[in-house]
Write an enzyme that holds these catalytic residues in place. Structure first.
Site, mmCIF file in Angstrom:
data_model
loop_
_atom_site.group_PDB
_atom_site.id
_atom_site.type_symbol
_atom_site.label_atom_id
_atom_site.label_comp_id
_atom_site.label_asym_id
_atom_site.label_seq_id
_atom_site.Cartn_x
_atom_site.Cartn_y
_atom_site.Cartn_z
ATOM 1 N N PHE A 133 14.218 -5.717 9.520
ATOM 2 C CA PHE A 133 13.736 -7.102 9.425
ATOM 3 C C PHE A 133 12.647 -7.174 8.358
ATOM 4 O O PHE A 133 11.694 -7.938 8.457
ATOM 5 C CB PHE A 133 13.147 -7.575 10.767
ATOM 6 C CG PHE A 133 14.139 -7.622 11.906
ATOM 7 C CD1 PHE A 133 15.507 -7.721 11.674
ATOM 8 C CD2 PHE A 133 13.701 -7.585 13.226
ATOM 9 C CE1 PHE A 133 16.416 -7.764 12.720
ATOM 10 C CE2 PHE A 133 14.600 -7.638 14.284
ATOM 11 C CZ PHE A 133 15.956 -7.724 14.035
ATOM 12 N N CYS A 135 13.294 -6.075 4.613
ATOM 13 C CA CYS A 135 13.667 -6.105 3.199
ATOM 14 C C CYS A 135 13.373 -7.480 2.609
ATOM 15 O O CYS A 135 13.922 -8.483 3.067
ATOM 16 C CB CYS A 135 15.153 -5.766 3.049
ATOM 17 S SG CYS A 135 15.652 -5.704 1.330
ATOM 18 N N THR A 201 8.432 -3.316 2.351
ATOM 19 C CA THR A 201 7.801 -3.557 1.055
ATOM 20 C C THR A 201 7.252 -4.972 0.934
ATOM 21 O O THR A 201 7.624 -5.880 1.674
ATOM 22 C CB THR A 201 8.804 -3.298 -0.077
ATOM 23 O OG1 THR A 201 9.962 -4.090 0.174
ATOM 24 C CG2 THR A 201 9.190 -1.831 -0.139
ATOM 25 N N CYS A 342 -25.418 15.116 -12.276
ATOM 26 C CA CYS A 342 -25.190 13.909 -13.094
ATOM 27 C C CYS A 342 -24.822 14.278 -14.530
ATOM 28 O O CYS A 342 -25.439 15.155 -15.136
ATOM 29 C CB CYS A 342 -26.467 13.059 -13.087
ATOM 30 S SG CYS A 342 -26.373 11.617 -14.155
ATOM 31 N N CYS A 379 -31.892 -0.804 -2.514
ATOM 32 C CA CYS A 379 -30.463 -0.445 -2.400
ATOM 33 C C CYS A 379 -29.899 -0.990 -1.098
ATOM 34 O O CYS A 379 -30.496 -0.806 -0.037
ATOM 35 C CB CYS A 379 -30.315 1.080 -2.452
ATOM 36 S SG CYS A 379 -28.623 1.654 -2.161
ATOM 37 N N CYS A 385 -21.836 2.428 -6.663
ATOM 38 C CA CYS A 385 -22.200 3.478 -7.631
ATOM 39 C C CYS A 385 -21.438 4.770 -7.342
ATOM 40 O O CYS A 385 -20.944 5.424 -8.256
ATOM 41 C CB CYS A 385 -23.705 3.725 -7.613
ATOM 42 S SG CYS A 385 -24.375 4.112 -5.987
#
Lengths: 420, 446
Positions: A133, A135, A201, A342, A379, A385
């Site tokens: 049920f 497609c 899908t 970093c 923050c 980030c």
């Protein structure tokens, strides 16, 4: 070695890895290869009145150098005669009696047509039915597939017809092209389904060739919307699986489908409430062999945690999902940047500066270099980030103590109500 | 066990960082029936182990590697990958190949670090196998025979297992811990180990065959032969393998002086060159040491891998081609100089020969000489064992069985010049093959 055996509404398989009803389960040749590779079960490519397919059927969605982060297709159900499919199913089952073979079915919404199809298919030794049920292309224009899945009353009615005629468990496969997946899932349960599977899908257009203006993929210059799947749809699938897992009115097991490619994906689906998973796009990309990676990864994951069987983790994190109103407003995290890790790409800086809360500062160092430093006071712990940072474990989101007890919006609103 | 020798300095090749691993593992296409896998003598399923790294399953990745190659940790460091897996990578043509060797090292290092147990012994079959030699070939055979359930006893002439991996490759290319970890994997599967036993001297083949159902000969080759010139008995003249061994075990090699000559141009010569220069410089407190390779042929004929040669250049090694030592000159019983003669290549039926050019003799002041002209063959050993051989190369059939039924051979002792290269990875594959053949033999199969 953990016990990977799985059981979906009475359908047993040696592991929770099934192939979804799709091109990889189109023929006995393929299913034999899949079983040899180690797949625990397959849902055979949808049986019904054979159709005619178009050529040019799939399209891939690439993100920069990454191929196929998603794909879509406009292929229909099986284009081979029912007898041929049935004799191949029987052969596969004889060769691999311990694996699950589920027949996906699709028919027009007529009781006799469905009953006839069920009767014929269960003449061979199958372990279950899955009602397609879901497609969303082609078949839905003919009143089948997602056209049924978008009408809870039709779902319940057709499910009843099949359950009545079936000797084996019935799974209802749902389309995600609805507003709230719980309504069709509840209808399936009302109709007597033994399990639901999701997601099929998603309606999609992959793109347009900017030179020729042809849609992608195109059939002689034209296209229709196709079904979207692959890694990119996983978050949508997880949400729908979890919605149903937590809904007492659904109350039947779930087979999770949508973007499963790694063993971690499998664990996530199971933790959020799926009893097993179905895979398609990853196999279309890499072949049946990926099941070995799934099995090995899942086994080691369970062993490392001393978990004896895969069944023990099903739904383990399902109730970690709740309504926003229940989240703790006094939980606070902030970003912390590891200066030694970093690489100074400044991606975190510009993301925070332009798209978040302007709390990363570029602090000039005595040697002339610049360090990126989080202003923890400002923050908001949004994670952006750390998401854009290309270096793993460079930006860590760390919890800070607010000194306040946990309180949700619901509780705060209630408390304010009492005061006010 | 000898302590590692940190004084020998920086590793030849640094490991990948976590970021490099992530980028590289995700760049891999995971080809099907992949060329890299087919280029590996042990057929490691490269796509599978890299996919597992990408999926964070390092233990699973290490298992895939070590399953195919019991020497997977050493090979990650010493394999000429640009001629094997990486040479075959589909990206080689238009981009850079995936750094397969480095990814392999990352996964296996994780297993070493975490103490992951990768394999289990098979159910006992009641059969017994003697392995003569605990180097790469012998260990690989032993590992697979234990997984098949056969009882295994390894006879090792030295004190430690690992063969040339343990003793014969400089620590900055292959640390001793890596070689011993691989050996430990085999011991943990229940292989019995008898060290300091030399078969052929301490134990006869008949005695072995009386006690064991099958035998694997994996005793490698002998030391570096004499060059055959006057003065080789002087103090300060070394066998390259003995020199590397002393250095690797952290033992004193004495004063090397500041002028070192290495005779030969293979990979062991490179090891002797780089290792002696590091030691000499360290001994002189960072002073200069002139370390020179002397080779009777040209650059093109060197048998060292290109990357080894490059490394030696970076280490400050000098190279003199087309010259052969004629005699070593001494003073007070110690090396003082070498007299060389220039050579030229002459093409004959047997190929190119380096021929001395008379009248071109020259003398170089030298403090230490290292012979690195290949390894001798264990001719006498095989004669004593009653094993047929061709000039010290044990004769084997397709199944690696020698002329004595039940006796198989693998590794350097069957390596004949002009066939495949004497690589660790090749020895590992032969060890696996010998194990398979013995399994068939013991089960009475065809």
């Amino acid at each position: 070695m953990a016990d990977l055996r799985s059981n979906l509404a009475g359908i047993a398989s040696p592991n929770p890895f099934w192939l979804a009803s799709a091109p990889p389960t189109n023929s006995g040749y393929q299913v034999m290869r899949a079983f040899e590779a180690g797949w625990g079960g397959v849902v055979w490519k949808t049986l019904g009145t054979p159709i005619v397919n178009v050529t040019s059927r799939f399209a891939g969605m690439n993100y920069k150098q990454n191929k196929m982060v998603a794909m879509n297709n406009i292929e229909l159900i099986t284009d081979r005669p029912l007898d041929e499919n049935l004799s191949e199913i029987a052969k596969c089952k004889r060769a691999f009696p311990d694996r699950a073979i589920v027949a996906s079915l699709m028919e027009a919404c007529e009781r006799d047509a469905w009953r006839e199809l069920v009767k014929r298919v269960q003449e061979v030794d199958i372990d279950g039915f899955e009602l397609n049920f879901g497609c969303p292309h082609g078949m839905s224009e003919r009143g089948m597939g997602a056209a049924v899945g978008q009408h809870p009353d039709l779902i319940a009615r057709v499910t009843e017809w099949v359950v009545e005629a079936s000797r084996v468990p019935v799974i209802v496969k749902l389309t995600p092209n609805v507003t709230d997946i719980r309504f069709p899932a509840r209808a399936a349960a009302r109709g007597g389904a033994h399990a639901v599977s999701m997601i099929n899908t998603i309606n999609s257009i992959m793109g347009v060739d900017v030179e020729t203006w042809n849609p992608i993929p195109h059939v002689d210059g034209k296209s229709s919307h196709g079904g979207y799947c692959g890694p990119a749809v996983k978050p949508i699938a997880l949400n729908m699986v979890n919605d149903c897992a937590r809904d007492p009115e659904v109350g039947i097991p779930i087979s999770g489908i949508g973007g499963v490619e790694t063993w971690q994906d499998v664990v996530e689906f199971l933790l959020l409430g799926a009893s097993n998973v179905q895979v398609c796009t990853a196999v279309m990309h890499h072949g049946f062999r990926i099941v070995e990676e799934l099995a090995d990864g899942l086994n080691r994951y369970l062993d490392a945690r001393g978990i004896r069987s895969v069944a023990e983790i099903v739904g383990g994190a399902a109730n970690r999902i709740t309504s926003w109103n229940n989240l703790n407003l006094n939980y606070k995290i902030v970003a912390r940047i590891d200066q030694s890790a970093c690489i100074h790409c400044n991606k975190c800086y510009i993301a925070c500066e332009d798209a978040a809360h302007q709390c990363i500062d570029r602090v000039r160092q005595p040697g002339g270099s610049t360090n990126l430093v989080v202003d923890e006071g400002h923050c908001v712990g949004c994670n952006l980030c750390s998401m854009v940072c290309p270096v793993d474990e460079c930006i860590e989101m760390v919890r800070v103590d607010t000194g306040r007890p946990a309180q949700s919006w619901k509780e705060r609103a209630a408390a304010m109500g009492e005061v006010g | 066990m000898a302590a590692p020798v940190p004084s020998l300095g920086e590793p030849f090749h640094r490991p990948l960082t976590h970021l490099e691993v992530k980028l590289e593992a995700n760049r891999c296409l995971y080809c099907y029936d992949a060329p890299c896998m087919n280029a590996c003598p042990t057929h490691i399923d490269v796509a599978s182990f890299i996919a597992k790294i990408a999926a964070g399953n390092l233990a699973g990745s290490a298992r895939v590697i070590m399953d195919a190659n019991p020497m997977g940790a050493s090979c990650a460091r010493v394999c000429p990958t640009d001629q094997l897996c990486e040479g075959a990578c589909v990206y080689r043509k238009d981009d850079t190949p995936i750094r397969i060797g480095d990814l392999q090292r990352y996964a296996v290092d994780a297993a070493m670090r975490d103490g992951t147990r990768l394999f289990e012994a098979g159910a006992p079959t009641g059969h017994t196998v003697a392995i003569v030699g605990g180097g790469p070939a012998g260990l690989s055979a032993a590992r697979d025979l234990r997984r098949m359930g056969h009882a295994v006893t390894i006879f090792e002439a030295r004190e430690m297992l690992g063969g040339l991996n343990t003793y014969g490759i400089v620590p900055f290319r292959l640390p001793i811990e890596t070689a011993l970890w691989e050996a430990e994997q085999v011991v943990e599967l229940g292989a019995e180990v008898r060290t300091n036993v030399r078969v052929g001297r301490d134990l006869a083949m008949d005695a072995l065959l009386a006690e064991y159902d099958a035998v694997v000969l994996a005793c490698g080759m002998g030391g570096v032969p004499q060059i055959g010139i006057p003065g080789e008995d002087l103090a300060g003249v070394w066998d390259a393998l003995e020199f590397i061994e002393q250095a690797k075990l952290g033992r004193d090699v004495g004063a090397l002086g500041s002028r070192i000559a290495v005779i030969g141009a293979g990979n062991t010569a490179i090891d002797a060159l780089t290792c002696s220069r590091r030691i000499a410089r360290q001994a002189s407190g960072g002073g200069e040491a002139r370390v020179t390779m002397y080779y009777r042929r040209g650059e093109r004929q060197m048998s060292a891998y290109g990357f080894e040669y490059d490394f030696a250049k970076q280490e400050g090694i000098e190279f003199r081609f087309f010259c052969a030592p004629a005699r070593i000159l001494g003073e007070g019983g110690r090396v003082k100089a070498i007299e060389f003669v220039r050579t030229r290549l002459e093409t004959s039926e047997g190929g190119e020969a380096a021929v001395p050019v008379s009248g071109t003799e020259f003398v170089e002041p030298i403090d230490t000489v290292v012979r690195a002209i290949g390894q001798s063959r264990l001719v006498e050993t095989f004669d004593r064992l009653g094993i047929a051989h061709d000039g010290g190369v044990v004769r084997v059939d397709e199944s690696l069985q020698t002329t004595r039924p039940g006796v198989y051979a693998a590794g350097d002792c069957i390596f004949a010049k002009g066939t495949r290269e004497a690589m660790v990875v090749e020895a590992a594959e032969q060890g696996k093959r010998a194990a398979r053949s013995i399994d068939t033999y013991l089960r009475g199969g065809a």
